[in-house]
Design an enzyme around this catalytic site. Structure first.
Site, PDB file in Angstrom:
ATOM      1  NE  ARG A 165      -2.902   0.272   3.313  1.00  0.00           N
ATOM      2  CZ  ARG A 165      -2.330   0.776   4.417  1.00  0.00           C
ATOM      3  NH1 ARG A 165      -1.959   2.043   4.428  1.00  0.00           N
ATOM      4  NH2 ARG A 165      -2.169   0.028   5.480  1.00  0.00           N
ATOM      5  CE1 TYR A 180     -15.571   8.939 -16.624  1.00  0.00           C
ATOM      6  CE2 TYR A 180     -15.269   9.222 -14.271  1.00  0.00           C
ATOM      7  CZ  TYR A 180     -15.557   8.421 -15.348  1.00  0.00           C
ATOM      8  OH  TYR A 180     -15.825   7.100 -15.153  1.00  0.00           O
ATOM      9  CG  ASP A 188      -9.062  13.907 -16.205  1.00  0.00           C
ATOM     10  OD1 ASP A 188      -8.416  13.293 -17.072  1.00  0.00           O
ATOM     11  OD2 ASP A 188      -9.997  13.393 -15.548  1.00  0.00           O
TER      12      ASP A 188
HETATM   13  C1  LIG Z   1     -12.650   7.248 -16.996  1.00  0.00           C
HETATM   14  C2  LIG Z   1     -12.250   8.621 -16.604  1.00  0.00           C
HETATM   15  C3  LIG Z   1     -11.989   8.953 -15.269  1.00  0.00           C
HETATM   16  C4  LIG Z   1     -12.148   7.947 -14.148  1.00  0.00           C
HETATM   17  O1  LIG Z   1     -11.244   6.893 -14.316  1.00  0.00           O
HETATM   18  P1  LIG Z   1     -11.542   5.391 -13.757  1.00  0.00           P
HETATM   19  O2  LIG Z   1     -10.283   4.685 -14.123  1.00  0.00           O
HETATM   20  O3  LIG Z   1     -12.767   4.903 -14.461  1.00  0.00           O
HETATM   21  O4  LIG Z   1     -11.752   5.533 -12.291  1.00  0.00           O
HETATM   22  C5  LIG Z   1     -11.591  10.244 -14.979  1.00  0.00           C
HETATM   23  N1  LIG Z   1     -11.479  11.180 -15.951  1.00  0.00           N
HETATM   24  C6  LIG Z   1     -11.734  10.905 -17.248  1.00  0.00           C
HETATM   25  C7  LIG Z   1     -11.611  11.975 -18.266  1.00  0.00           C
HETATM   26  C8  LIG Z   1     -12.132   9.619 -17.619  1.00  0.00           C
HETATM   27  O5  LIG Z   1     -12.400   9.342 -18.901  1.00  0.00           O
END
Ligand SMILES: *Cc1c(COP(=O)(O)O)cnc(C)c1O
Length: 399
Positions: free
Chosen positions: A64, A117, A187
């Site tokens: 972890r 998202y 992101d």
């Molecule tokens: C899928 C996604 C997430 C979340 O990711 P997971 O791996 O499904 O938890 C966050 N931001 C964007 C832009 C995504 O496409």
């Protein structure tokens, strides 16, 4: 930069080469990633165990805290993003919540783009207020909107996503990177490290769902954050307690995915643009969106800040909900599933699936119409995909 990363004689290697060569320290001399499945590690002495327990991110103590396979994935991502360090998580949402809840405290303020998202949006809208974190949502396509909403001394984070789901709206990375005071986060999942490098624009933190194109084969659930060593040390301290730990199996699949990401992403970007151009000419759909189309309202920005424009295409069917349902059931090669960036072409109809509980005006606010279709273009031959979409368009529109 190590001698290996520099390609010898100080010459910087291209991203494609770095994707192949990065993150190999813990697996050497094995060529493929070695899965360190162990959840714990033996210490030779009390002093060694104590040093491991009190150091941040040690990857030979307890998994972890850190794990050698995961370390290799983190180093490969840091190298591709031009970051000092990275920390992997058990999912993209693990990464998102670590950044938000690991950095913000009661009384802090966050400025976020409206187009996000859905999971991120829910954390900001529903979880943050429970902890006394105030969030202001702004139009991310307006370059000045983030800075204008910053409250000096109060705003801890500025959160952007680009390209954003589902209409592939872009955020100006230079404008976000120039904001002084709060920490800025992007992101960059839809772009991958091969499509853009937010840190080069002055952004502080880049977040990815590596579940998508980075791991790239729909067999890993994985997230990652890249930033300065200081920020990653802080986030690691939180992550060890949060427990959204990346599995070594997923990290190995992440490394496997990175090796071929440059060719996969280039091919998907090229096929997506080809299909988008054909759809735009076709006339049976409205508002085709891909950053590479001259008709995309931020096409110039895409050309300026992105190296590859991505494998997603979005368009609207004039027949509303019913046409959307018919379309995603009529495709035969493409499949109805919620993810993106893998080898198989996937379609989604948000109004009847992921966003089915929203009212029409709520859908419109996040850029989703009743007939909006999102396509994650895979690695199939473009002509086969075009034939499949053509047939499904006929079934959905009766023409
Ligand atoms: C899928 C996604 C997430 C979340 O990711 P997971 O791996 O499904 O938890 C966050 N931001 C964007 C832009 C995504 O496409």
């Amino acid at each position: 930069m190590t001698e290996e990363q520099a390609g010898g004689a100080g010459r910087a290697l291209h991203p494609d080469t770095r994707a192949v060569r990065g993150g190999r320290g813990a697996s050497h001399p094995a060529l493929a990633p070695v899965v360190w499945a162990s959840s714990t590690f033996v210490s030779a002495s009390v002093d060694e165990a104590q040093a491991a327990a009190t150091s941040i991110g040690n990857d030979r103590f307890y998994s972890r805290y850190g794990n050698p396979t995961v370390t290799d994935f983190e180093q490969a991502v840091a190298d591709l993003e031009g970051a000092e360090a990275a920390r992997a998580f058990g999912s993209g949402m693990g990464a998102v919540t670590a950044v938000i809840l690991g950095l913000c405290s009661q009384g802090d303020h966050v400025v976020a783009a409206r187009h996000l998202y859905a999971g991120t949006q829910l954390v900001l809208q529903a979880v943050c207020p429970r902890f006394g974190i105030d969030v202001t949502f702004v139009d991310g396509t307006d370059p000045g909107a983030f800075a204008a909403a910053v409250r000096p001394g109060k705003t801890m984070l500025v959160w952007a996503e680009t390209p954003a789901n589902p209409r592939l709206d872009l955020v100006d990375l230079d404008a976000v990177g120039a904001i002084a005071g709060p920490m800025t986060v992007v992101d960059s999942t839809f772009a991958t490290p091969l499509g853009q490098r937010p840190l080069d624009h002055g952004v502080d933190i880049v977040v990815h769902s590596a579940t998508k194109a980075m791991a790239g084969h729909n067999d890993a659930t994985l997230g990652v954050v890249a930033a300065s060593a200081e920020l990653i040390t802080w986030l690691t301290g939180f992550a060890v307690l949060q427990g959204a730990t990346a599995s070594p199996y997923d990290a190995a699949n992440g490394l496997r995915g990175l090796r071929t990401l440059p060719v996969r992403f280039a091919r998907q970007s090229a096929t997506a643009l080809e299909l988008a151009r054909w759809l735009e000419e076709d006339g049976r759909v409205t508002e085709v969106r891909h950053p590479g189309l001259e008709s995309h309202p931020q096409h110039e920005l895409a050309r300026r800040q992105m190296r590859e424009l991505g494998g997603l295409v979005c368009f609207d069917l004039p027949g509303g909900i019913d046409a959307g349902r018919r379309f995603v059931e009529a495709v035969e090669l493409a499949q109805l599933a919620s993810s993106l960036g893998g080898p198989e072409t996937l379609v989604t109809h948000p109004a009847s699936t992921t966003h089915v509980n929203l009212l029409p005006e709520e859908l419109a606010a996040v850029g989703i119409g009743p007939g909006t279709i999102r396509v994650s273009v895979g690695l199939e031959h473009p002509e086969d995909l075009r034939a499949d979409l053509d047939r499904a368009l006929g079934a959905a529109t009766g023409s």
